[in-house]
Design an enzyme around this catalytic site. Structure first.
Site, PDB file in Angstrom:
ATOM      1  N   LEU A 250      27.156  37.906  39.965  1.00 19.19           N
ATOM      2  CA  LEU A 250      25.744  37.715  39.640  1.00 19.19           C
ATOM      3  C   LEU A 250      24.991  37.250  40.882  1.00 19.19           C
ATOM      4  O   LEU A 250      24.074  36.436  40.793  1.00 19.19           O
ATOM      5  CB  LEU A 250      25.583  36.702  38.498  1.00 19.19           C
ATOM      6  CG  LEU A 250      25.954  37.187  37.088  1.00 19.19           C
ATOM      7  CD1 LEU A 250      25.747  36.078  36.056  1.00 19.19           C
ATOM      8  CD2 LEU A 250      25.139  38.421  36.679  1.00 19.19           C
ATOM      9  N   GLY A 257      27.385  48.452  47.707  1.00 18.59           N
ATOM     10  CA  GLY A 257      27.763  49.631  48.488  1.00 18.59           C
ATOM     11  C   GLY A 257      29.274  49.736  48.472  1.00 18.59           C
ATOM     12  O   GLY A 257      29.921  49.274  47.530  1.00 18.59           O
ATOM     13  N   CYS A 260      33.893  52.228  46.729  1.00 19.83           N
ATOM     14  CA  CYS A 260      34.269  52.319  45.309  1.00 19.83           C
ATOM     15  C   CYS A 260      33.096  52.425  44.352  1.00 19.83           C
ATOM     16  O   CYS A 260      32.966  53.416  43.632  1.00 19.83           O
ATOM     17  CB  CYS A 260      35.135  51.127  44.930  1.00 19.83           C
ATOM     18  SG  CYS A 260      36.718  51.164  45.757  1.00 19.83           S
ATOM     19  N   LYS A 263      30.671  55.600  44.251  1.00 18.98           N
ATOM     20  CA  LYS A 263      31.374  56.829  43.862  1.00 18.98           C
ATOM     21  C   LYS A 263      31.943  56.723  42.440  1.00 18.98           C
ATOM     22  O   LYS A 263      31.868  57.681  41.669  1.00 18.98           O
ATOM     23  CB  LYS A 263      32.447  57.118  44.916  1.00 18.98           C
ATOM     24  CG  LYS A 263      33.864  57.247  44.445  1.00 18.98           C
ATOM     25  CD  LYS A 263      34.779  57.631  45.576  1.00 18.98           C
ATOM     26  CE  LYS A 263      36.080  56.911  45.581  1.00 18.98           C
ATOM     27  NZ  LYS A 263      37.091  57.086  44.649  1.00 18.98           N
TER      28      LYS A 263
END
Ligand code: UDX
Length: 431
Positions: A250, A257, A260, A263
């Site tokens: 949080l 970015g 993992c 995508k």
């Protein structure tokens, strides 16, 4: 146990080293001959805290070897792990050609029963395809089982995550394979969750998407905080204190970015679509993530007025702290946008400069040897990666080197009051 791991990237290499560390004999296979030679010579191609020591120790103990021959790996191990890349295609779906190729190669050299385990992140139902492929290309019709055993390690703490996992997920439709997998993980003393093949594959996409959703949720809240004068950190603390929510993931910032999340979320949207479900919630997660960096750029533009001819100091190039990985790094994307608008950028990152350098062709971009150098003559500094090292910089001295001390903290890493005391015009996210 005797294990082989096909693919010596982030996941394969760390997994191999950790399996060796708990006493298994591990053969790491990679089709990149030069990488294998490098590893055999004791050079580690990636930066990951603790990895180099672990590899050296286990190579010396004779429990970890490297080869370019898949046959050598398959013939000398009871279990074959697949840890090859599953990169995104243009349309967001997953390119499974590396997995398919390994499945065919394994099938071709299979002479006795093996458990073949998929560790790479794949869309649900890939295991079924792997099993069909192995059955088709395995001319001797040798018995085998396919297992899904997704990896949850985070870059930067991969060794620690693997040695002390929250849970191990074993997805298999065969009792025999489950027994073998339990034996491999017994030394880790972790919670083991046994599921069917499809559920295990789904768990990985579902978990990563949920984490990204948490980040986008707090980032959306950061916009509300900015508009209302509330403080997003206090809101996150208050929400996170509820044990059903939890404080982790949080932290508001310029968005997620890495190799993992971006995508995996688009892959999950795509596979859901193929299965007949329009996952609008995840589309919004992606939208908020992209919008967050736009909001940040807008804030910078509003202050500097125009980017053209401005000297921007950029702290951080990696997609997050503690890693040299720059894949889908928001820091890099921000830098490229500012260069496009005519800014000049001087950048520094404790570990990621070598990997980032080839991504910048523009003359307006230079790398610096230190954070202090970044401040020299800068119109503004942008902090884009949550490196803890940036907390202990001498910010007072940095301010004196700048044309005018303006600081945009995209990771809420610094204390606003302290920065004001140093004379900065300080901007952060949602506070
Ligand atoms: C992630 C998952 O955590 C891991 O379980 C999976 O196996 C691979 O993907 P990783 O990509 O290494 O791991 O990074 P992670 O630490 O999860 O961070 C991902 C991105 O989210 C980073 O860009 C980070 O800066 C950002 N982030 C994370 C936030 O913006 N806020 C947060 O609160 C947490």
């Amino acid at each position: 146990m005797k294990l082989s791991i096909v693919g010596s990237g982030y996941v394969g290499l760390v997994t191999g080293a950790c399996f060796a560390e708990v006493g298994h004999s591990v053969i790491c296979v990679d089709n990149d001959q030069s990488k294998v030679k490098q590893l055999q010579a004791g050079q580690i191609p990636i930066y990951e805290p603790g990895l180099e020591e672990l590899i050296k120790k286990n190579v010396a103990a004779g429990r970890l070897t490297f080869t370019a021959s898949i046959a050598e790996g398959v013939q000398n191990s009871e279990v074959v792990f697949i840890a090859v890349p599953t990169p995104p295609r243009e349309d967001g779906s997953v390119d499974l050609s590396f997995i398919e190729k390994v499945a065919r190669e394994v099938a071709a050299v299979l002479t006795e029963y093996r458990v073949i385990v998929d560790k790479s992140t794949v869309p649900v139902k890939t295991g079924d395809k792997v099993a069909q492929t192995i059955a088709r290309y395995n001319k001797k019709k040798v018995e085998f089982d396919v297992v899904s055993n997704p990896e949850f390690l985070r870059e930067g703490s991969a060794v620690a995550d693997l040695m002390k996992p929250d849970r191990i997920v074993i997805g298999a439709d065969s009792e025999k394979a489950v027994k073998t997998m339990r034996a491999i993980y017994e030394p880790f003393k972790a919670k083991i969750l046994v599921t069917d093949l499809n559920s295990a594959e789904l768990i990985k996409h579902a978990a990563n998407s949920f984490l990204a959703l948490k980040i986008s949720y707090i980032n959306a809240l950061s916009a509300i905080c900015e508009a209302s004068g509330a403080n997003v950190e206090m809101v996150a603390d208050g929400m996170g204190a509820d044990h059903r929510i939890g404080r982790a993931f949080l932290n508001a910032g310029i968005g997620y970015g890495g190799s993992c999340f971006p995508k995996d979320i688009s892959a999950f949207i795509k596979i859901s679509e193929e299965l007949g479900y329009d996952f609008k919630l995840l589309k919004e997660v992606e939208h908020i993530n992209a919008h967050q960096r736009e909001r940040f750029l807008k804030k910078i533009r509003e202050t500097l007025w125009v980017f053209k001819d401005k000297q921007i100091g950029l702290l951080g190039l990696a997609f997050k702290g503690n890693t040299d990985d720059v894949r889908s790094s928001v820091a890099i994307e921000l830098a490229q946008q500012m260069l496009k608008e005519g800014a000049k950028i001087k950048a520094y990152d404790p570990k990621a400069m070598d990997k980032a350098a080839p991504l910048f062709k523009s003359k307006g971009f230079t790398m610096c040897a230190s954070a202090e150098e970044v401040a020299e003559g800068a119109d503004a500094i942008i902090l884009a990666t949550e490196w803890v090292d940036f907390k202990t910089i001498d910010w007072g001295s940095m301010a004196s080197k700048m044309i005018s001390p303006i600081l945009f903290d995209g990771r809420n890493l610094l204390n606003p009051d302290k920065m004001s005391k140093f004379g900065y015009q300080y901007f952060s996210i949602g506070r």
